[in-house]
Design a protein around this motif. Sequence first.
Motif, short mmCIF file in Angstrom:
data_model
loop_
_atom_site.label_atom_id
_atom_site.label_comp_id
_atom_site.label_asym_id
_atom_site.label_seq_id
_atom_site.Cartn_x
_atom_site.Cartn_y
_atom_site.Cartn_z
N PRO A 114 -5.71 -6.92 -4.57
CA PRO A 114 -6.45 -5.79 -4.00
C PRO A 114 -5.90 -5.45 -2.62
O PRO A 114 -5.63 -6.33 -1.81
CB PRO A 114 -7.89 -6.33 -3.92
N ALA A 146 -5.13 -1.17 -5.75
CA ALA A 146 -4.73 -2.53 -6.11
C ALA A 146 -3.37 -2.49 -6.79
O ALA A 146 -2.93 -1.45 -7.29
CB ALA A 146 -5.76 -3.18 -7.03
N ARG A 189 0.83 -1.20 0.00
CA ARG A 189 0.00 0.00 0.00
C ARG A 189 0.87 1.26 0.00
O ARG A 189 0.61 2.21 -0.76
CB ARG A 189 -0.92 -0.01 1.22
N ARG A 226 -10.41 2.65 -4.18
CA ARG A 226 -9.91 1.28 -4.03
C ARG A 226 -8.51 1.22 -4.64
O ARG A 226 -8.29 1.68 -5.75
CB ARG A 226 -10.84 0.28 -4.71
N TRP A 268 -3.36 -10.18 -9.57
CA TRP A 268 -4.06 -8.97 -9.12
C TRP A 268 -4.20 -9.03 -7.60
O TRP A 268 -4.69 -10.01 -7.05
CB TRP A 268 -5.43 -8.89 -9.78
#
Length: 313
Positions: free
Chosen positions: A147, A249, A51, A247, A145
């Motif tokens: 998230p 990702a 993040r 959001r 992927w």
Amino acid sequence: MSTLSHDVVDENDTCFVNPVDIPLEESKRFRENGFIKIEGLLSPACIQALREAALLHVRSASEFDTNYGSEFKRLTYGLGQTGVLRRIYSANSFRKIVVSLIGNPLIVSEGLALELRKGETGFTWHYDSVSFRFIRPIDPGYSIWIPLDNIDPARDGGGIAYVPENLLSSVFNYQLSSLLSKKISKGDDIRSMSSSLQKVFSTSSALNDILEDNKVEDEFSIGDVLLFTKSVWHRTSPLKESGPSSRLAVAIRLLDWRSRLDRGMFEGETHSGGGVGMGVNWGNPKQTIYGSQFVDIADGDELRNSRFCGPII
């Protein structure tokens, strides 16, 4: 229940990548469908590090206007050079689970970060042509992927939808892209073909209805990831009014280690922003430069022969 077992765990990677057992039945479905959700692969510490790296990259992309299109206000490539991604793909447990599922060694090509905000559509139905535009259509490629927020499709939106490859695959589009790119390089006019393709693959076409009718959309908890092939049709699910404001990702791109350079397709797809195989021109993206670096090998040579090839896992 039979599983792919991973008994040996590197003590240095357990805090980032968790050992996971994949039932053989799920492994078989992955080969049929082209995608698999792997639950709990990444630890909370890993997600937090991702993040921080992703936010740094998407903010830079926004400030310098280097985004890919208007669907994502904050999208950036180059994340693969960060230490956190290197720590993930070099982890013993990561190599074991991913390589076991795919069955061959892999080249790590690039990483990207995507921040979807409320009110943005994200990407409509597509396949990842830009990320795999420099290898031959027959060369396998994969995406992971990740998230960085919990995904509840029914309540919040913000995830991605995908269609099983055994129902509909984009292999045909990659083949078309390579053939049409070669015609472009010779100076041939492909407008007639492109016009026909655009009618088939537009968001208002009957094909779009087929994709919607057969889509799969999973829930994701922090640490879950989705592994899927380059030929899987997928789209972004916009955030709903009841969902969060944004959001975040991350995606990691992987190539079969025997992949070969397709310089013709690279040039055609670069000029169209990855749209040749769908009959559209999205413009030359500013960031996606992976593929242009293979200046020391000839068209058709294996990427691993280049000194610029990514790490092999």
